[in-house]
Design an enzyme around this catalytic site. Structure first.
Site, PDB file in Angstrom:
ATOM      1  N   SER A 117       8.068 -13.821 -23.799  1.00  9.74           N
ATOM      2  CA  SER A 117       9.114 -12.988 -24.384  1.00  9.74           C
ATOM      3  C   SER A 117      10.383 -13.030 -23.564  1.00  9.74           C
ATOM      4  CB  SER A 117       8.660 -11.526 -24.429  1.00  9.74           C
ATOM      5  OG  SER A 117       7.428 -11.406 -25.061  1.00  9.74           O
ATOM      6  N   HIS A 138       8.334 -18.310 -29.799  1.00  9.71           N
ATOM      7  CA  HIS A 138       8.183 -16.872 -29.621  1.00  9.71           C
ATOM      8  C   HIS A 138       7.920 -16.184 -30.950  1.00  9.71           C
ATOM      9  CE1 HIS A 138       9.944 -12.724 -28.692  1.00  9.71           C
ATOM     10  NE2 HIS A 138       8.776 -12.803 -28.083  1.00  9.71           N
ATOM     11  N   GLU A 150      11.263 -17.500 -32.692  1.00 10.71           N
ATOM     12  CA  GLU A 150      12.370 -18.024 -31.895  1.00 10.71           C
ATOM     13  C   GLU A 150      11.873 -19.304 -31.223  1.00 10.71           C
ATOM     14  OE1 GLU A 150      14.971 -14.085 -30.678  1.00 10.71           O
ATOM     15  OE2 GLU A 150      13.122 -14.432 -29.566  1.00 10.71           O
ATOM     16  N   ASN A 188      14.497  -9.719 -28.077  1.00 12.39           N
ATOM     17  CA  ASN A 188      14.085  -8.851 -26.976  1.00 12.39           C
ATOM     18  C   ASN A 188      15.241  -8.461 -26.073  1.00 12.39           C
ATOM     19  OD1 ASN A 188      11.506  -8.700 -27.879  1.00 12.39           O
ATOM     20  ND2 ASN A 188      10.685 -10.223 -26.473  1.00 12.39           N
TER      21      ASN A 188
HETATM   22  N1  LIG Z   1       2.745  -7.846 -27.076  1.00 15.13           N
HETATM   23  C1  LIG Z   1       3.786  -8.216 -27.800  1.00 15.13           C
HETATM   24  O1  LIG Z   1       4.278  -7.469 -28.639  1.00 15.13           O
HETATM   25  C2  LIG Z   1       4.390  -9.587 -27.609  1.00 15.13           C
HETATM   26  C3  LIG Z   1       5.265 -10.069 -28.584  1.00 15.13           C
HETATM   27  C4  LIG Z   1       5.772 -11.361 -28.453  1.00 15.13           C
HETATM   28  C5  LIG Z   1       5.427 -12.116 -27.349  1.00 15.13           C
HETATM   29  N2  LIG Z   1       4.575 -11.593 -26.405  1.00 15.13           N
HETATM   30  C6  LIG Z   1       4.222 -12.457 -25.271  1.00 15.13           C
HETATM   31  O2  LIG Z   1       2.936 -12.992 -25.512  1.00 15.13           O
HETATM   32  C7  LIG Z   1       2.256 -13.197 -24.276  1.00 15.13           C
HETATM   33  C8  LIG Z   1       0.933 -12.457 -24.313  1.00 15.13           C
HETATM   34  O3  LIG Z   1       1.191 -11.064 -24.420  1.00 15.13           O
HETATM   35  P1  LIG Z   1       0.121 -10.060 -25.028  1.00 15.13           P
HETATM   36  O4  LIG Z   1       0.830  -8.788 -25.223  1.00 15.13           O
HETATM   37  O5  LIG Z   1      -0.596 -10.701 -26.154  1.00 15.13           O
HETATM   38  O6  LIG Z   1      -0.878  -9.916 -23.770  1.00 15.13           O
HETATM   39  P2  LIG Z   1      -2.342  -9.308 -23.734  1.00 15.13           P
HETATM   40  O7  LIG Z   1      -2.527  -8.749 -22.381  1.00 15.13           O
HETATM   41  O8  LIG Z   1      -2.604  -8.459 -24.908  1.00 15.13           O
HETATM   42  O9  LIG Z   1      -3.279 -10.610 -23.886  1.00 15.13           O
HETATM   43  C9  LIG Z   1      -3.326 -11.625 -22.926  1.00 15.13           C
HETATM   44  C10 LIG Z   1      -4.649 -12.363 -23.075  1.00 15.13           C
HETATM   45  O10 LIG Z   1      -4.641 -13.511 -22.227  1.00 15.13           O
HETATM   46  C11 LIG Z   1      -5.931 -13.678 -21.671  1.00 15.13           C
HETATM   47  N3  LIG Z   1      -5.801 -14.498 -20.467  1.00 15.13           N
HETATM   48  C12 LIG Z   1      -5.347 -14.147 -19.246  1.00 15.13           C
HETATM   49  N4  LIG Z   1      -5.373 -15.210 -18.422  1.00 15.13           N
HETATM   50  C13 LIG Z   1      -5.844 -16.252 -19.131  1.00 15.13           C
HETATM   51  C14 LIG Z   1      -6.112 -17.617 -18.819  1.00 15.13           C
HETATM   52  N5  LIG Z   1      -5.870 -18.106 -17.623  1.00 15.13           N
HETATM   53  N6  LIG Z   1      -6.615 -18.392 -19.800  1.00 15.13           N
HETATM   54  C15 LIG Z   1      -6.868 -17.916 -21.017  1.00 15.13           C
HETATM   55  N7  LIG Z   1      -6.639 -16.634 -21.365  1.00 15.13           N
HETATM   56  C16 LIG Z   1      -6.139 -15.814 -20.432  1.00 15.13           C
HETATM   57  C17 LIG Z   1      -6.391 -12.256 -21.425  1.00 15.13           C
HETATM   58  O11 LIG Z   1      -7.800 -12.191 -21.329  1.00 15.13           O
HETATM   59  C18 LIG Z   1      -5.843 -11.515 -22.651  1.00 15.13           C
HETATM   60  O12 LIG Z   1      -6.766 -11.484 -23.713  1.00 15.13           O
HETATM   61  C19 LIG Z   1       3.204 -12.721 -23.191  1.00 15.13           C
HETATM   62  O13 LIG Z   1       3.907 -13.818 -22.698  1.00 15.13           O
HETATM   63  C20 LIG Z   1       4.102 -11.777 -23.935  1.00 15.13           C
HETATM   64  O14 LIG Z   1       5.361 -11.630 -23.318  1.00 15.13           O
HETATM   65  C21 LIG Z   1       4.044 -10.368 -26.527  1.00 15.13           C
END
Ligand SMILES: NC(=O)c1ccc[n+]([C@@H]2O[C@H](COP(=O)([O-])OP(=O)(O)OC[C@H]3O[C@@H](n4cnc5c(N)ncnc54)[C@H](O)[C@@H]3O)[C@@H](O)[C@H]2O)c1
Length: 540
Positions: A117, A138, A150, A188
Site C-alpha cells: 500500500s 495494488h 493501481e 492511500n
Molecule cells: N488490509 C488492507 O485493507 C489492504 C488493502 C490494500 C493493500 N494492502 C496490503 O496488502 C498486504 C497484506 O496486508 P493484509 O492487510 O492482507 O495483511 P494480513 O496481516 O491480514 O495478512 C498477511 C498474511 O501474510 C501471511 N504471511 C506472512 N509472512 C509470510 C510469508 N513469508 N510467506 C507467506 N505468507 C506470509 C500471514 O500469515 C498473513 O496471513 C500489505 O502489503 C498491505 O499494505 C492491505
C-alpha cells in the site's frame, strides 16, 4: 497468463486469490504455516459462500472456483506460475527477502507483483535479479468488490510487464490505473491522513467512534465511517502504512501514527481480523459488530421542548421553521428586530447572518426576552460556538446545531458542545434532533466540527497531488470512487461545494490548527482568484 500465485492469504490475499480464480485463472495460494493456510482457506470459503447465498454466484461456479485454487505451505509451489502477487505484512525487510526468494524460485519470465500500500516498489524490485518484471499491483479492500487496481510502474519496470498486468486487470474486470512509485500511490496518500485524524479525534475525546463514523457516512456520504474502515483494513496494517507514509511522504505530521493506534496494535486489537478493534465483533473475521462497554445508550432526557423560536429573515429561517413545524413543534419564525414573541420559547434557533458580531448581538438581546431555562442554538458552520455563547446570559445553555442538508430526512446534525455547555443542554439538543427525524452527533467546538474537519484536508491534499502532476483529476477521482467506494471523487466534490467555499473552510482549519499540512493548496487559491472550477473547460 494461465496460472498465478498469491503469497499471504490474510485480509487481502484471500480476496485476491478469489478474484483470480473467479475469472478462470488457476491459482497457487501460499501461506507461511499450515494454520495460516487453513485460516486463509476458511476466509475464502466464507466469502464465496456469501456470494452464493446472495445470489451473485451459483453453487456450481463456486465449486469450480475453489477447484481452480491449489493451497500450499511455502514458496516452492510457485515455481511454474506466470505471475506472483505478494500480500504479506507491510514491512520492507520482509518483502525484500520474499522477493529475493521468489526470484530464485520462479521461472525467469514470471512477473512478480506486490500488493504493498505504501512501500517503495523500486526498493522491492532491486532485491531481485529481474527488476524489469517487478511492479505494484495494488488491490483495494475488499478485493472481490472494489474495481480499481493501481498498477505501480517503477523506473525499471518494462513496458511489456505493465502491458501484461493491464491486460490481466481487464480480464479480472478491474480498472487498472498505471502510476509512478510514490508513497501511498493515489488513494492511500489521500486516505490515510484522514483515517489518522479520525483516530486522533477518538483519542482526544472530541467525539465518539459512533459519532465520527455516523458523521462521515451521513454528512459526507461515505460508504463507511473511518473507524469502521480501519477495523476492516486491520490496525496493524494501517499502522505500518502510516509509518511508511510518514517516512517516505515528507514527514508530514498528519501521517505520524496517533499513539492510540500503536497501543491498540500492541494490545492485539487489530480490527475485524482479531475480533476487536475500534469496535467489538461477534468473532474474529466477522463483520458483525456486537455491543461493548463503549456502546452508547439510546439518547434520552433533557428538558421538554414544545415551543421553538427561529430567528432570521429569508430562506434559511423559513426552511428551519418548516422543518420544526412539520415535526410538530409550535414554531414562531421571527425577524431579529422583533424578538418579543419569544418569551415562552423552550428553544431558540438563530439563522441570521454568519457574522460573529451579528450573532453575539442577537444572543445578548435574547437574554432580555427569553425565559432563563431556554436552550439557545446557533446554526453557524464556521464560527467558534463559544464566541457566540459567551454573549448569552447562560453560556451553559448554548449549543451549536450545524444542520447539513437541511431538507433531507435522516440527514446529519452536528451538535456542538462548547467548554461551557451543560450536559442537560446536550441531552435536550439530542432529543430535539431525534424529534426532527435527524441524526444528531455530538462533537467539540473546533473549526470544521467533525465532517468538514475530516473532509476538507483530504480535498486539499487532492489538489496538492494534482498540482504535483502525480495524477490527473480524473485518475484521482477514479481512485476514490472505484478504489474506496466514495460516491464522488474529490474534484467532483470541490466543484459542487465551489472552490471559494472550500478555500474559506480550509483557511479556517489552517488558522485554528497552524498545521502546515493544512495550508490551502496554491492551486485552490489560484482557481478562486480566477473564478474557475476544477472541471471548468476554460481552465484547460
Ligand atoms: N488490509 C488492507 O485493507 C489492504 C488493502 C490494500 C493493500 N494492502 C496490503 O496488502 C498486504 C497484506 O496486508 P493484509 O492487510 O492482507 O495483511 P494480513 O496481516 O491480514 O495478512 C498477511 C498474511 O501474510 C501471511 N504471511 C506472512 N509472512 C509470510 C510469508 N513469508 N510467506 C507467506 N505468507 C506470509 C500471514 O500469515 C498473513 O496471513 C500489505 O502489503 C498491505 O499494505 C492491505
Amino acid at each position: 497468463m494461465d496460472t498465478v500465485g498469491v503469497v499471504g492469504l490474510g485480509t487481502m490475499g484471500a480476496g485476491i486469490a478469489e478474484v483470480f480464480a473467479r475469472s478462470g485463472l488457476r491459482v497457487v495460494a501460499v501461506e507461511i504455516t499450515a494454520e495460516a493456510l487453513d485460516r486463509g482457506r476458511a476466509t475464502l470459503a466464507r466469502s464465496t459462500d456469501r456470494a452464493v447465498s446472495r445470489g451473485r454466484l451459483s453453487a456450481a461456479d463456486r465449486d469450480a472456483l475453489v477447484e481452480r485454487i491449489t493451497f500450499a505451505v511455502g514458496l516452492p509451489a510457485l515455481a511454474e506460475v506466470d505471475l506472483v502477487i505478494e500480500a504479506v505484512p507491510e514491512r520492507l525487510d520482509l518483502k525484500r527477502r520474499l522477493f529475493a526468494e521468489l526470484d530464485r524460485i520462479c521461472r525467469p519470465g514470471a512477473i512478480l507483483a506486490s500488493n504493498t500500500s505504501s512501500l517503495s516498489v523500486t526498493e522491492i524490485a532491486v532485491a531481485t535479479g529481474r527488476p524489469d518484471r517487478v511492479l505494484g499491483m495494488h488491490f483495494f479492500n475488499p478485493a472481490p468488490v472494489m474495481k480499481l487496481v493501481e498498477v505501480v510502474r517503477t523506473v525499471t519496470t518494462s513496458a511489456e510487464a505493465v502491458g501484461a498486468v493491464q491486460a490481466l486487470c481487464a480480464r479480472l474486470g478491474k480498472v487498472g490505473v498505471t502510476i509512478a512509485d510514490r508513497a501511498g500511490f493515489v488513494a492511500n496518500a489521500l486516505l490515510f491522513g484522514y483515517l489518522n485524524q479520525a483516530i486522533a479525534m477518538v483519542e482526544s475525546g472530541y467525539a465518539t467512534r459512533e459519532e465520527i463514523d455516523t458523521a462521515m457516512r451521513l454528512g459526507a456520504g461515505l460508504p463507511m465511517g473511518p473507524l469502521t474502515l480501519l477495523d476492516l483494513i486491520g490496525l496493524d496494517t494501517a499502522y505500518e502504512i502510516l509509518e511508511t507514509m510518514y517516512r517516505r511522504g515528507g514527514r508530514d505530521r498528519r501521517h505520524a501514527p496517533v499513539p492510540l493506534l500503536r497501543q491498540m496494535v500492541t494490545a492485539g486489537l487489530l480490527g475485524r481480523k482479531s475480533g476487536q478493534g475500534f469496535y467489538a465483533y461477534e468473532r474474529p473475521g466477522s463483520a458483525t459488530v456486537v455491543p461493548d462497554g463503549q456502546t452508547p445508550a439510546p439518547a434520552a432526557g433533557g428538558r421538554p421542548v414544545r415551543r421553538v423560536g427561529v430567528v432570521g429573515a429569508g430562506d434559511p429561517a423559513d426552511r428551519l421553521g418548516d422543518l420544526f413545524g412539520q415535526a410538530g413543534y409550535d414554531v414562531l419564525v421571527t425577524p431579529p428586530e422583533q424578538l418579543g414573541g419569544l418569551a415562552d420559547a423552550d428553544l431558540v434557533v438563530e439563522a441570521v447572518a454568519d457574522e460573529l458580531a451579528v450573532k453575539r448581538a442577537l444572543f445578548a438581546e435574547l437574554a432580555e426576552v427569553c425565559k432563563p431555562e431556554v436552550l439557545l442554538a446557533t446554526t453557524t458552520g464556521t464560527l467558534p460556538v463559544i464566541d457566540v455563547a459567551m454573549a448569552a446570559r447562560q453560556p451553559a445553555e448554548v449549543v451549536g446545531l450545524h444542520l447539513l442538508d437541511p431538507t433531507r430526512a435522516g440527514a446529519l446534525v452536528e451538535i456542538v458542545r462548547t467548554v461551557r455547555t451543560s450536559a442537560e443542554a446536550v441531552a435536550t439538543a439530542r432529543t430535539v434532533c431525534a424529534g426532527l427525524g435527524r441524526t444528531g452527533v455530538v462533537c467539540g467546538d473546533r473549526a470544521g466540527f467533525v465532517v468538514n474537519a475530516l473532509l476538507f484536508p483530504y480535498l486539499n491534499d487532492a489538489v496538492r497531488m494534482l498540482e504535483a502532476s502525480y495524477a490527473s483529476a480524473d485518475d484521482i477521482d477514479h481512485a476514490m470512487t472505484l478504489g474506496c467506494g466514495y460516491p464522488a471523487g474529490p474534484f467532483e466534490v470541490l466543484d459542487a461545494v465551489g472552490p471559494a467555499a472550500a478555500l474559506r473552510i480550509q483557511r479556517a482549519l489552517y488558522r485554528e490548527s497552524r498545521e502546515p499540512g493544512l495550508a490551502p493548496a496554491p492551486l485552490l487559491e489560484q482557481l478562486v482568484t480566477a473564478g474557475r472550477r476544477f472541471r471548468d473547460p476554460a481552465a484547460g
